[in-house]
Write a protein that holds these residues in place. Structure first.
Motif, short mmCIF file in Angstrom:
data_model
loop_
_atom_site.label_atom_id
_atom_site.label_comp_id
_atom_site.label_asym_id
_atom_site.label_seq_id
_atom_site.Cartn_x
_atom_site.Cartn_y
_atom_site.Cartn_z
N GLN A 1 0.83 -1.20 0.00
CA GLN A 1 0.00 0.00 0.00
C GLN A 1 0.86 1.25 0.00
N LEU A 2 1.96 1.22 0.74
CA LEU A 2 2.87 2.37 0.77
C LEU A 2 3.54 2.57 -0.59
N ASP B 1 2.39 1.63 -3.50
CA ASP B 1 1.35 2.12 -4.42
C ASP B 1 1.10 3.61 -4.22
N ALA B 2 1.06 4.03 -2.96
CA ALA B 2 0.83 5.45 -2.66
C ALA B 2 1.95 6.32 -3.23
N GLU C 1 1.64 6.51 -7.05
CA GLU C 1 0.52 7.34 -7.46
C GLU C 1 0.69 8.80 -7.06
N ARG D 1 0.83 10.03 -3.96
CA ARG D 1 0.15 10.42 -2.72
C ARG D 1 1.12 10.68 -1.59
N ILE D 2 2.32 10.10 -1.65
CA ILE D 2 3.42 10.43 -0.73
C ILE D 2 4.70 10.51 -1.56
N THR E 1 -0.67 3.67 7.16
CA THR E 1 -1.46 3.93 5.95
C THR E 1 -2.76 4.66 6.24
N LEU F 1 -3.23 8.15 4.53
CA LEU F 1 -3.00 8.28 3.09
C LEU F 1 -4.28 8.71 2.39
N ARG G 1 -7.08 8.60 -0.14
CA ARG G 1 -7.63 7.46 -0.88
C ARG G 1 -7.87 7.84 -2.34
N VAL G 2 -7.37 7.03 -3.25
CA VAL G 2 -7.64 7.23 -4.66
C VAL G 2 -9.01 6.64 -4.97
N ARG H 1 -9.18 -2.40 -0.91
CA ARG H 1 -8.34 -1.39 -0.25
C ARG H 1 -9.14 -0.16 0.15
#
Length: 177
Positions: A3-4, A6-7, A10, A12-13, A38, A41, A43-44, A94
């Motif tokens: 998840q990290l 992916d963030a 994308e 997000r971080i 997480t 974060l 959310r997309v 997710r």
């Protein structure tokens, strides 16, 4: 850790934040410590980001699952004459929350959620057929909340965890009988 990653991919971080959080993930000792990495974060996936999944029971019924399927943020189930079953047991979701509108109509709607998921059924009108909530409140960190709305109609709405037969199938053991 996925998840990290992916963030970061994308946007997000940033990558410095990714390194910091991955280091913390590797030293975490509890699920709570992992969930905190997480929780903030952005959310997309949001209910507005994908069209809702609409299932209509019609004359012969309809179902989604138990095979793997992609969970949108919004599911609408109309029991119709044949009934509808929505099975979340083999999905990877997710989303923090999934909105499920269930309308029991004549034959009802059954929703099956994995152990560790929780449901909020306060937004449903039980109608004549009623609402049967057989879920537990024991929600695991990082699992979605099913926010149930709609009406029971004549057929009713059931939300539950897998039964014994479904559990055997999930475990890969053959079901006899």
């Amino acid at each position: 850790m996925d998840q990290l990653r992916d963030a970061a991919a994308e946007g997000r971080i940033d990558f410095d934040e990714l390194d910091t959080r991955l280091e913390q993930a590797l030293t975490a000792r509890t699920h709570g410590e992992l969930a905190a990495l997480t929780a903030d974060l952005p959310r997309v996936d949001s209910p507005a980001s994908r069209p809702p999944l609409v299932l209509k029971g019609g004359m012969y019924g309809a179902s989604r699952g138990p095979a793997r399927w992609e969970v949108p943020g919004h599911v609408i189930a109309h029991g119709g004459v044949g009934g509808v079953k929505v099975d979340f047991t083999r999905v990877e979701c997710r989303l923090a929350e999934v909105a499920v509108e269930a309308y029991g109509e004549t034959s009802g709607v059954t929703i099956v959620i994995p152990d560790g998921w929780a449901a909020d059924t306060s937004g449903i009108d039980p109608g004549v057929g009623g609402l049967k909530d057989e879920t537990t409140d024991a929600r695991l960190p990082g699992t979605p909340l099913i926010r149930l709305t709609g009406a029971g109609g004549a057929g009713g709405v059931v939300i539950r965890h897998p039964n014994r037969r479904e559990r055997r199938k999930l475990d890969g053991n053959p079901v006899r009988g």
